[in-house]
Each structure stands twice: as structure tokens, then as C-alpha cells.
Design an enzyme around this catalytic site. Sequence first.
Site, PDB file in Angstrom:
ATOM      1  N   LYS A   1       0.870  -1.185   0.000  1.00 32.80           N
ATOM      2  CA  LYS A   1       0.000   0.000   0.000  1.00 32.80           C
ATOM      3  C   LYS A   1       0.902   1.229   0.000  1.00 32.80           C
ATOM      4  CE  LYS A   1      -3.876   1.599   2.978  1.00 32.80           C
ATOM      5  NZ  LYS A   1      -4.657   1.254   4.198  1.00 32.80           N
TER       6      LYS A   1
ATOM      7  N   SER B   1      -9.528   1.235   3.336  1.00 32.87           N
ATOM      8  CA  SER B   1      -8.718   2.058   2.461  1.00 32.87           C
ATOM      9  C   SER B   1      -7.690   1.240   1.667  1.00 32.87           C
ATOM     10  CB  SER B   1      -7.995   3.131   3.286  1.00 32.87           C
ATOM     11  OG  SER B   1      -7.115   2.524   4.227  1.00 32.87           O
TER      12      SER B   1
ATOM     13  N   SER C   1      -9.523  -1.190   7.472  1.00 35.81           N
ATOM     14  CA  SER C   1      -9.021  -1.017   6.107  1.00 35.81           C
ATOM     15  C   SER C   1      -8.326  -2.206   5.459  1.00 35.81           C
ATOM     16  CB  SER C   1      -8.087   0.191   6.041  1.00 35.81           C
ATOM     17  OG  SER C   1      -8.874   1.346   5.965  1.00 35.81           O
TER      18      SER C   1
END
Length: 479
Positions: free
Chosen positions: A83, A158, A182
Site C-alpha cells: 500500500k 482504504s 481497512s
Amino acid sequence: MSSVLSKSQWPSIASISTDVQNGKSKALDLVELAYKTLENSNEFNSVISTTKKRAIGIAKDIDSRVKKGQKIGKLAGVPFIAKDNFLTFGGETTAASNILKGFNAPYQATAIERLEAEGAICVAKANLDAFGHGASTENSDFYTTKNPHDQKRVPGGSSGGSAAAVILDIVPFALGTDTGGSIRLPASFCGAVGYKPTYGLVSRSGVIAMASSTDTIGPLTRNIADAALILDIISGKDELDGTTIEKDKLGYTNLPTHIKGKKIGIVAEFMGKGVDPGVRSRIEDTLKELKNAGAELVEVSIPSISLALACYYIICPAEVSSNLSRYDGQRYGHTSNMSGNIEDSYNWSRSEGFGSEAKRRILIGTYVLSSGYYDAYYKKAQTLRTKLIKEFNEIFNKVDFLAGPVSPVTAFKIGQNIKDPLQMWLVDILTVAPSLTGSPAVSVPAGYSDGMPVGIQLIAPTGKDRDLLALASVTEKVI
Ligand code: GLN
């Protein structure tokens, strides 16, 4: 197009590594395969940038070391995606925010260092809601990632880019962060395994902070064995993060294979009216199978869970407002061209650099921490958090695990919730409680409802990650 519904082109992570170590396959070929798959699935926007030059260099180095008979490690030549809130070499780290565009990290996150030490190769950086603020990746300052199962739908957030990348089969695993859901939510929306460890089990060093008291780091994979192997490698004490804890003495691989006599608490508050009937029946079916496998199911209630969301959306913005104060445009990241004094420069740089969700959280966070309102909001939220932890501890005297859905709904349409921040925050209703208590929690794929994946959420007491992975592994088998 994607290979979503087809079998993965990647064997288990352990066997990829064994093949590279034995010279049966080449790290360079694996990295090239990852880039080719990424190119073929470009339309899904799972990735912000690649680290191609560095990745290819590392792959060549691994191949030549193998040739010389050197031992590489448990992840020899395994490509992965991080990420974009993990500091990495080989390209920019932006957290999907304009304020960090062009930022090159001076050091790497501990989790990345540990993976690389075992021979894994970071090939790209995944899209996210900027700084991790969101549940759909629509809050990315760059673009929205599309759900691999339906391009009109969100992948969850996310860590939406990480989950999509795994299901698009670009890489066998990706790293995500979970502050309030997330990792679990995008895993559930995309049909991946998403593991949020006990708070402190994986070092936060080199991960861009969101809410420091609930930020956790974990893997997204296609199966539990892969998630367990990655956790085994990235977990444990780190002198660069004072909140880290020791890992389980037995590690997280070679998991127990039965759950006979284990008590699973079905949380009444997780199975309320708002849960979509398709999601509910997938969860109930899975629980039935777990019962057949020897588990005992018990109905439980954790009253403070109903207030967990309100509590989270006070504590989280409070910590976000503090953590985002470092972005002032002077030392790194975006600097405004507007002239003026130093104060003007701060203001303009932040106004131009932050997106609207970051600004919303800064405003709410500074408000709840301000002297006039601290007692009314922040202190109350902290009191509630303590109560929630107490209730979790009490319930875990009676049951070994808790279970419920990850989300009351499956992946929603892109644009559906974006104009209504409150509606978007409600998506986190079932994931924030384990974040506030620091408990480990995992999303395991539990089938489909109307063609979209459903994830079952399994939760364990803090520190019981090994037991939780064992339950998750049995769950994966019975499904
Ligand atoms: N959706 C939650 C939020 O927006 C959780 C985010 C996260 O876990 N990073 O705060």
C-alpha cells in the site's frame, strides 16, 4: 481483463520460494509476470506507481545468488505490492495524497525490510484512500480503484488497491494497513483474505501514521496459509517502534488443524436488522459448517459495540489531526507557490495539498481536542473505549472467538456514498470495535451474494493470533 474467477496463476507462496531457491523458476520471470498481469489489468487502477527498476535489479541479484548456491530466504523471488503508505525505496511514497506527491522516502518500513531480507520483491505501490481515510478508495487524491468483480463497484478501502491487486492476480500477496477496518473491508469486498493482527504485533515504523493507537499492518492474500507465512515474517519486536510486542513462541505457521470444543460467540450486535439478507445467510451457512467441524456456537452480546463507531470517529480524527500536523510544506511534500510569511506558507501548502476528507478529519480532530470540548467528546470517547475493552475481556472469559460479518453489505457502487460522509463512515460499523480494543481480526471469504464476495469476520483476544489463524484456516476449508 481480469482473471478474477479463474484459478490463480500463483502457487502457494512457500512453493514459489522453494522453486526459485531450487533454480526451477527465476525471480526475474516472476517479477516480469507480475508487471505483465498489472499491465493487463490497468483499467482497475489498483496501483499508483511501480518500483520497476529496483525490482528487476533485486530479481537479477537473487537469480545470480541462487546460481552460486547461496541461500536466499523464505520468500525467495516472491513479488508483492505494498500500500502506498509504506515507505519504500525505488519510487515515490504518496499515501495517495497530493501533499506527498514527489516524496522519496529516506528509509524503508520495517515490514518491507523484513520481507526483503527473506527475498521478497516489492514491485509496486497500491492505491488507497488518501492517508487511509476511507472505506472505498474514492478518497484517493488520484483515482478510484475498481472492484475486480464489477468495475462499477468500489473495492472497499482504504487498502482497496492492495485487495484488488491480489484478486486481479498481479501478485500473490500485498501489504495493507488497518486502523478501523481497512484490511478487512477491502478483503471482504474483493474476496481476499485480509488479516489485521493484534495491535503492536507488526512494527509501524516507516508506515505513514493515521491514528497511532489503532494503526496495524497486515497481509492480503488468497489463502490463510499465505497470510500466516507473511505475518510470521513481519511480526515481532522492533526497536524502532516502542509499542511492538513479541511474537508467539510457536510462530504463525504449522497451525493446528482442528477446532473441536472451541467456543465461537456470535455477536448479536453484528447480526442486527441492517445486515443484508444475502450477507446474513452466507455468514449463517459458514457458522453452521464450523459447528459441524466441532465448534460450539454461543449467542453473545457486547452492548458498547453499538457506540464503537461514534467512539472511533472521535478518537481517530483526534489522532489524525495531530499526525497530519507534520505536513507543513517546509521539510517534505508539497510547498505552495503562494507568497507570504511562514504562516501563510503553512496554510497554503496544507490547503492545496490535503483533500477534503483529510481536512474534515483535521477540523473534527482539533475541535474534539480543544480545551472547551475535550471533556465533552475526547474524554468521553476514551472512557467508552476503556469500557469496550472491559466488555471484550469479559466476553473472552466465556468464548474463544467472536464472529460476524465484516460489513453489513457487499461492495457498493462507485459514487453511491461519496457525497454523504456519514453514510461512508457507517460502512465501518462492524470493523471498528476490534480496532479500538487492539484485538486481532480477519476477513475470510465466505461465498457470494448476488455475484459479489462476502467476508466473515473472526475475532480473537489480543495476542491470540495463532489461534485465530487456525480458526480461519479451518473456516477456509469448510467453505
Ligand atoms: N474506514 C475507516 C476510516 O475511514 C478505517 C480506515 C482505516 O482502517 N485506515 O477511518
